[in-house]
Design an enzyme around this catalytic site. Structure first.
Site, PDB file in Angstrom:
ATOM      1  CG  ASN A  15      -6.718   2.314  -9.753  1.00 33.69           C
ATOM      2  OD1 ASN A  15      -7.551   2.919  -9.094  1.00 33.69           O
ATOM      3  ND2 ASN A  15      -6.129   1.232  -9.313  1.00 33.69           N
ATOM      4  CG  ASP A  17      -8.809   2.060  -6.642  1.00 33.97           C
ATOM      5  OD1 ASP A  17      -9.825   1.644  -7.219  1.00 33.97           O
ATOM      6  OD2 ASP A  17      -7.804   1.349  -6.419  1.00 33.97           O
ATOM      7  CG  HIS A  18      -6.372   6.989  -5.038  1.00 34.67           C
ATOM      8  ND1 HIS A  18      -6.506   6.495  -3.761  1.00 34.67           N
ATOM      9  CD2 HIS A  18      -5.451   6.211  -5.657  1.00 34.67           C
ATOM     10  CE1 HIS A  18      -5.668   5.480  -3.599  1.00 34.67           C
ATOM     11  NE2 HIS A  18      -5.032   5.276  -4.736  1.00 34.67           N
ATOM     12  CG  HIS A  51      -7.706  -2.604  -4.908  1.00 35.04           C
ATOM     13  ND1 HIS A  51      -6.428  -2.427  -4.424  1.00 35.04           N
ATOM     14  CD2 HIS A  51      -8.166  -3.731  -4.303  1.00 35.04           C
ATOM     15  CE1 HIS A  51      -6.135  -3.391  -3.562  1.00 35.04           C
ATOM     16  NE2 HIS A  51      -7.176  -4.194  -3.471  1.00 35.04           N
ATOM     17  NE  ARG A  53      -6.352  -0.943  -0.734  1.00 36.05           N
ATOM     18  CZ  ARG A  53      -5.283  -1.559  -0.240  1.00 36.05           C
ATOM     19  NH1 ARG A  53      -5.375  -2.288   0.852  1.00 36.05           N
ATOM     20  NH2 ARG A  53      -4.110  -1.423  -0.810  1.00 36.05           N
ATOM     21  NE  ARG A  57      -7.399   1.178   2.672  1.00 33.81           N
ATOM     22  CZ  ARG A  57      -6.132   0.797   2.882  1.00 33.81           C
ATOM     23  NH1 ARG A  57      -5.155   1.427   2.266  1.00 33.81           N
ATOM     24  NH2 ARG A  57      -5.845  -0.186   3.691  1.00 33.81           N
ATOM     25  CD  GLU A  78      -5.626  -2.944  -8.837  1.00 37.09           C
ATOM     26  OE1 GLU A  78      -5.506  -2.683  -7.629  1.00 37.09           O
ATOM     27  OE2 GLU A  78      -5.104  -2.286  -9.720  1.00 37.09           O
ATOM     28  CB  THR A 109      -1.039  -2.854  -3.796  1.00 43.54           C
ATOM     29  OG1 THR A 109      -2.436  -2.574  -3.796  1.00 43.54           O
ATOM     30  CG2 THR A 109      -0.816  -4.345  -3.858  1.00 43.54           C
ATOM     31  CD  GLU A 159      -1.131  -4.279 -13.152  1.00 44.84           C
ATOM     32  OE1 GLU A 159      -2.226  -4.702 -13.584  1.00 44.84           O
ATOM     33  OE2 GLU A 159      -1.007  -3.190 -12.575  1.00 44.84           O
ATOM     34  CG  HIS A 202       1.934   0.389  -7.347  1.00 42.14           C
ATOM     35  ND1 HIS A 202       2.656   1.230  -6.540  1.00 42.14           N
ATOM     36  CD2 HIS A 202       0.827   0.065  -6.641  1.00 42.14           C
ATOM     37  CE1 HIS A 202       2.034   1.402  -5.394  1.00 42.14           C
ATOM     38  NE2 HIS A 202       0.907   0.716  -5.431  1.00 42.14           N
TER      39      HIS A 202
END
Ligand code: PXP
Length: 262
Positions: A15, A17-18, A51, A53, A57, A78, A109, A159, A202
């Protein structure tokens, strides 16, 4: 299905995202999540998770367009089960769509989707995504009621949320670690038995991934925040390779199980 049944290879979805979170903290284009996705691909990731959102963000629409165009490995999008996101998924038809609950005020999440309370709406929401060729998964708590609900809404994949397990590992609470791991084990077995493909994710780290990877029914783990953070210290590629090798080591005994699949 035999209780010895196991997926031969445990896929790793990274993932990214960050990477976008850091980029967005300053504006501009650096660091680029698409570049991170390519590094993940080269380091052996089996898929990329992003993801989108509602508040954008981290990942933005233009990232999704570039990821869709440039990746050679499957993209797992996601998203919340909203009309806006459904239209976006139908536009880009990613390999997989993972439906997650989304609250604006949450940092990440926080829990699984309550599929059991939202069955009719989810069934209607999922049908066009499946028709468009995306594999739909539901991000759920590792509970029987949610697995049953996933069956009712025709989601082929679940998941399992590993957040509570990972928090227990971090806190060093042995009894909670054992309880949460047992919940994950039972849910993975139940899901596979019911004909669903179980994934998990997660909060996973080098310290918590082993026991989860050892659950033979799991086909895929999705890991992000820890890998991106660890990438600062050891490089993203090496962090992914290290995660992969811990997963492989944990999974090794399952590879001699009676019935293996690809
Ligand atoms: N799987 C799902 C469904 C998620 O929502 C997230 C977080 O975006 C992850 C996996 C990855 O979690 P983490 O970033 O804590 O590794």
């Amino acid at each position: 299905m035999s209780e010895h049944f196991a997926f031969k290879k445990l896929r790793l979805g990274v993932n990214i995202d960050h990477v976008a979170t850091i980029r967005n903290a300053r504006g501009g284009a650096h660091p680029d999540p698409v570049r991170a996705a390519k590094i993940a691909e080269a380091a052996g990731a089996d898929g990329i998770t992003a993801h989108l959102r509602e508040d954008r963000r981290h990942i933005r629409d233009e990232d999704l367009a570039l990821l869709s165009a440039e990746l050679h490995i499957p993209l797992n999008l996601e998203m919340a089960a909203t009309e806006e996101m459904q239209a976006i998924a139908l536009r880009w038809h990613p390999h997989a769509v993972c439906l997650v609950p989304e609250k604006r005020e949450e940092r990440t999440t926080e829990g699984g989707l309550d599929a059991a309370r939202d069955t009719n709406r989810l069934r209607d929401f999922i049908a066009p995504l499946r028709e468009a060729g995306s594999r739909v998964s539901l991000f759920i708590e590792p509970d029987e009621a949610q697995i049953e609900a996933a069956l009712r809404v025709d989601a082929p994949v679940v998941e399992l949320h590993t957040g509570t397990f990972c928090e227990a590992v971090e806190a060093g609470e042995a009894a909670s670690v054992a309880n949460e791991l047992e919940r994950l084990r039972k849910a993975a077995a139940l899901a596979l038995e019911a004909g669903l493909e179980p994934h998990a994710g997660h909060g996973l780290t080098f310290d918590s991934v082993g026991p989860v990877a050892a659950i033979p029914q799991l086909a895929e783990l999705n890991i992000g925040h820890f890998l991106i953070g660890e990438g600062v210290f050891m490089g993203l590629g090496p962090a992914i390779k290290e995660m992969r090798s811990i997963m492989d080591e944990a999974r090794a005994p399952a590879e001699s199980a009676d019935r293996d699949t690809d």
